[in-house]
Write a protein that holds these residues in place. Structure first.
Motif, PDB file in Angstrom:
ATOM      1  N   ALA A  17       0.828  -1.207   0.000  1.00 24.36           N
ATOM      2  CA  ALA A  17       0.000   0.000   0.000  1.00 24.36           C
ATOM      3  C   ALA A  17       0.863   1.258   0.000  1.00 24.36           C
ATOM      4  N   SER A  18       1.968   1.230   0.728  1.00 25.17           N
ATOM      5  CA  SER A  18       2.867   2.376   0.764  1.00 25.17           C
ATOM      6  C   SER A  18       3.517   2.602  -0.601  1.00 25.17           C
ATOM      7  N   THR A  19       3.864   1.528  -1.279  1.00 21.12           N
ATOM      8  CA  THR A  19       4.413   1.646  -2.629  1.00 21.12           C
ATOM      9  C   THR A  19       3.385   2.252  -3.574  1.00 21.12           C
ATOM     10  N   TYR A  24       1.478   6.776  -6.723  1.00 18.24           N
ATOM     11  CA  TYR A  24       0.320   7.609  -7.061  1.00 18.24           C
ATOM     12  C   TYR A  24       0.644   9.082  -6.832  1.00 18.24           C
ATOM     13  N   ALA A  25       1.290   9.409  -5.714  1.00 10.48           N
ATOM     14  CA  ALA A  25       1.672  10.793  -5.436  1.00 10.48           C
ATOM     15  C   ALA A  25       2.682  11.293  -6.458  1.00 10.48           C
ATOM     16  N   ALA A  26       3.588  10.421  -6.893  1.00  7.86           N
ATOM     17  CA  ALA A  26       4.584  10.819  -7.879  1.00  7.86           C
ATOM     18  C   ALA A  26       3.942  11.072  -9.240  1.00  7.86           C
ATOM     19  N   SER A  27       2.937  10.302  -9.579  1.00 10.45           N
ATOM     20  CA  SER A  27       2.308  10.480 -10.890  1.00 10.45           C
ATOM     21  C   SER A  27       1.444  11.737 -10.941  1.00 10.45           C
ATOM     22  N   LEU A  28       0.921  12.182  -9.811  1.00  8.55           N
ATOM     23  CA  LEU A  28       0.057  13.364  -9.796  1.00  8.55           C
ATOM     24  C   LEU A  28       0.822  14.669  -9.653  1.00  8.55           C
ATOM     25  N   VAL A  29       1.800  14.715  -8.763  1.00  2.56           N
ATOM     26  CA  VAL A  29       2.413  15.998  -8.436  1.00  2.56           C
ATOM     27  C   VAL A  29       3.882  16.043  -8.852  1.00  2.56           C
ATOM     28  N   ASN A  30       4.711  15.294  -8.144  1.00  2.00           N
ATOM     29  CA  ASN A  30       6.144  15.415  -8.343  1.00  2.00           C
ATOM     30  C   ASN A  30       6.802  14.083  -8.015  1.00  2.00           C
ATOM     31  N   LEU A  31       7.882  13.800  -8.727  1.00  2.89           N
ATOM     32  CA  LEU A  31       8.595  12.546  -8.470  1.00  2.89           C
ATOM     33  C   LEU A  31       9.188  12.499  -7.069  1.00  2.89           C
ATOM     34  N   TRP A  32       9.556  13.626  -6.504  1.00  2.00           N
ATOM     35  CA  TRP A  32      10.157  13.651  -5.177  1.00  2.00           C
ATOM     36  C   TRP A  32       9.180  13.209  -4.095  1.00  2.00           C
ATOM     37  N   LEU A  33       7.895  13.306  -4.369  1.00  4.04           N
ATOM     38  CA  LEU A  33       6.919  12.859  -3.379  1.00  4.04           C
ATOM     39  C   LEU A  33       6.858  11.336  -3.257  1.00  4.04           C
ATOM     40  N   ALA A  34       7.433  10.640  -4.213  1.00  6.00           N
ATOM     41  CA  ALA A  34       7.454   9.175  -4.159  1.00  6.00           C
ATOM     42  C   ALA A  34       8.483   8.655  -3.165  1.00  6.00           C
ATOM     43  N   LEU A  35       9.518   9.461  -2.883  1.00  2.00           N
ATOM     44  CA  LEU A  35      10.608   8.970  -2.026  1.00  2.00           C
ATOM     45  C   LEU A  35      10.170   8.560  -0.631  1.00  2.00           C
ATOM     46  N   PRO A  36       9.388   9.360   0.100  1.00  2.00           N
ATOM     47  CA  PRO A  36       9.000   8.898   1.446  1.00  2.00           C
ATOM     48  C   PRO A  36       8.182   7.603   1.419  1.00  2.00           C
ATOM     49  N   GLY A  37       7.272   7.500   0.467  1.00  2.00           N
ATOM     50  CA  GLY A  37       6.461   6.287   0.377  1.00  2.00           C
ATOM     51  C   GLY A  37       7.277   5.068   0.003  1.00  2.00           C
TER      52      GLY A  37
END
Length: 118
Positions: A17-19, A24-37
């Protein structure tokens, strides 16, 4: 099913789920938002792997103990106990070690002085 296996399955599900949330956050806003998840997913996947290893060890110890109680002479597990693994073989858990040389062998028929509760 042991508690370790249930915990491992739950951690694997949360890692998945975290992945998904990170991607999902990276596809909508910014790739950097994928790092914490994705970082959280990696940590949770590692924890899940360790819980699965603990489950397999517990199952192997139970099978070894059952064979030992039935009178067979099973070979010790590798490592023979968790304490030996963590100490490099210098110390052994005398109650759970699967190497009979390191186990406590108390003579239960001997006449031992009883302790008084007074």
């Amino acid at each position: 099913m042991t508690a370790n296996r249930r915990t491992a399955r739950a951690l694997a599900l949360v890692a998945l789920a975290s992945t998904a949330a990170g991607l999902y956050a990276a596809s909508l806003v910014n790739l950097w938002l994928a790092l914490p998840g994705l970082y959280a997913a990696a940590v949770l996947a590692w924890c899940s792997n360790r819980y699965y290893a603990a489950h397999h060890r517990q199952v192997a110890e139970e099978a070894w103990e059952e064979r030992h109680v039935l009178g067979e002479c099973p070979a010790p597990l590798d490592p023979c106990c968790a304490l030996a693994r963590h100490s490099g073989g210098a110390a052994h858990d005398r109650r759970k070690c699967t190497d009979l040389f390191h186990r406590i062998t108390a003579d239960l028929t001997a006449d031992h002085a009883t302790r008084s509760s007074l």
